[in-house]
Design an enzyme around this catalytic site. Structure first.
Site: not given
Ligand code: NOJ
Ligand code: CA
Length: 501
Positions: A190, A244
């Protein structure tokens, strides 16, 4: 067949938003057992990997992207045993499972926030002009208990971790190993470009006329609140960790970068991300010239050996049948043909295989805190005309494009998508061949893959005539397959041609 060590380059991924995919116990919330029960659908479709949006305990201020326990499973979704069973059952069908790792922030309810505050970013006074991605308000919030301000790039309930603290690294090493040891194939990472912030917490500078609309609207360039070079060392550290394992695990990054060279830098020298989503394509106008321009730049800027990664839909940006195709199912098929016909790894979002549209979510059912809200992208998967959901957490209104009906209709988009995936398996050049754009009339985009394949899409309003020959392997209108291409490409039609036979 797809070679095992190249599976993530040659295969097709499918993103599952777990709360909305399939509900096994009738509580209106999709769950892991529901997904296990529907693996047959994914096997029939022919996908090689699943990316699961977060499954961990979460107060759901950001629907799973605010994690309160990285080593657990949200009780709405299932148990650790369900994850093990999912990995095993998917594996039996040749499908690998990626989890979503959220390293930039935790939930404010994660025990670390109170017990180990040093893992987060704190100041006595708001030190700069940084603004939250979600509501564009200040990204510093006063914590009543400590009287200090904490940083949150997203919602106030999502405090940012301090990646300059080695203890944060140690914790995430443990988290990553925990899941990889259980047989997970890797992670989607993310907002990976957000983890590091300027060490002096300097202001973001004002945006200029040359900046993309999103930044101009915000009024600043996010060059200090995110996008710091130290991230590359961290990615190298995680890549080593992945290697790994046997077989090696993979890292797929979410990098919202506005310049292609910046985005491409996250691949490193084959030692950082395996794949990095390209958002320039996804968020572009669905016009031949625009899309081919993005691909040309990506092909030019990607480091040698790096592999592109394409998506047209996700849980933030909505579904391609709405955004790109504006509901026109012919164009949705063209979108799918583009994703799977380009050089790179495609990610489908659940429902893309049906040409599923964004859902209808009336204001009183709105659940997302971000602005603009993303609920319409996250509505339940319609398994049949009846829906197969009882009181789902988000409304399921239109079931006209559903799995059961399309499965029974060999002319459906579902069958088209399955044939498209099968064509990738059958035609090696469609998986691995080089990309070369060919000359084409306006609104038409034609490219060659390797020596033996041509892909052509007509996104314009009139019929086009093309001076190319070949055998029609697949056509979005399902006409003329197996026959010689007659050079005519109707409005909203796309074809894959093979040049061998
Ligand atoms: C990107 C994610 O795809 C989204 O859904 C989220 O709200 C934000 N990152 C924050 O984690
Ligand atoms: Ca359920």
């Amino acid at each position: 067949m797809v070679e095992p060590e190249r599976w993530w380059r040659e295969g097709v991924f499918y993103q599952v938003y777990p709360r909305s995919f399939a509900d096994s116990n009738g509580d209106g919330i999709g769950d892991l057992r529901g997904l296990i029960d529907r693996l047959d659908h994914l096997e029939w479709l022919g996908v090689d990997g699943i990316w699961l949006s977060p499954i961990h305990p979460s107060p759901n201020e950001d629907w799973g992207y605010d994690v309160s326990d990285y080593l657990g499973v949200h009780p709405d979704l299932g148990t650790l045993e369900d994850v093990d069973e999912l990995v095993a059952e998917a594996g039996r069908r040749g499908i690998r499972v990626l989890l979503d790792l959220v390293p930039n922030h935790t939930s404010i309810r994660h025990p670390w926030f109170r017990e180990r505050p040093e893992l987060y970013v704190w100041t006595d006074e708001p030190p700069n002009n940084w603004r939250s991605v979600f509501d564009r308000g200040p990204s510093w919030t006063l914590d009543g208990e400590t009287g200090r301000y904490y940083l949150h790039t997203f919602a106030t309930g999502q405090p940012d971790l301090d990646w300059r603290n080695p203890e944060v690294h140690a914790e995430f090493q443990r988290i990553i190993r925990f899941w990889l040891d259980r047989g997970v194939a890797g992670f989607r990472l993310d907002v990976v470009n957000v983890l590091y912030k300027d060490p002096e917490l300097r202001d973001d500078p004002p945006a200029g006329p040359e900046d993309p609309p999103l930044l101009r609207e915000l009024g600043m360039r996010r060059v200090n609140s995110m996008n710091q070079p130290e991230i590359h060392d961290l990615l190298r550290e995680w890549r080593r960790l992945c290697e790994e394992y046997e077989p090696p695990r993979i890292l797929v990054g979410e990098v919202y970068a506005f310049q292609v060279p910046h985005w491409a830098s996250y691949y490193g020298n084959g030692d950082q991300l395996h794949l990095s989503f390209n958002f320039q394509l996804m968020y572009n106008r669905f016009e031949a010239g625009k899309l081919s321009g993005v691909v040309a730049e990506v092909e030019r800027e990607l480091p040698a050996g790096a592999w592109p990664c394409w998506a047209g839909s996700n849980h933030d940006g909505g579904r391609l049948a709405s955004r790109w195709a504006r509901g026109d199912e012919r164009l949705a098929r063209c979108g799918l043909l583009i994703l799977l016909g380009l050089r790179g790894t495609p990610f489908l979002y659940y429902g893309d295989e049906l040409g599923l549209l964004d859902g209808e979510v009336p204001p009183e059912r709105r659940l997302d805190h971000a602005e603009p809200g993303r609920d319409a992208a996250r509505t339940p998967m319609p398994w049949s005309a009846a829906g197969e959901w009882r009181n789902p957490w988000l409304p399921l209104v239109d079931t006209s494009r559903n799995v059961a009906d399309q499965r029974a209709d060999s002319a459906s988009t579902l069958h088209f998508t399955r044939e498209l995936i099968a064509a990738r398996r059958r035609l090696p050049d469609l998986r691995t061949g080089s990309y070369r754009e060919l000359e084409s009339p306006p609104d038409v985009w034609v490219w060659r893959r390797g020596e033996t394949c041509i892909v052509a899409v007509n996104l314009g309003a009139g019929e086009a005539r093309l001076e190319i020959e070949g055998r029609v392997e697949l056509s979005t209108d399902r006409e003329g397959e197996g026959e010689a291409f007659d050079g005519r490409l109707g409005a909203g039609q796309g074809v894959i041609l093979s040049l061998t036979k």
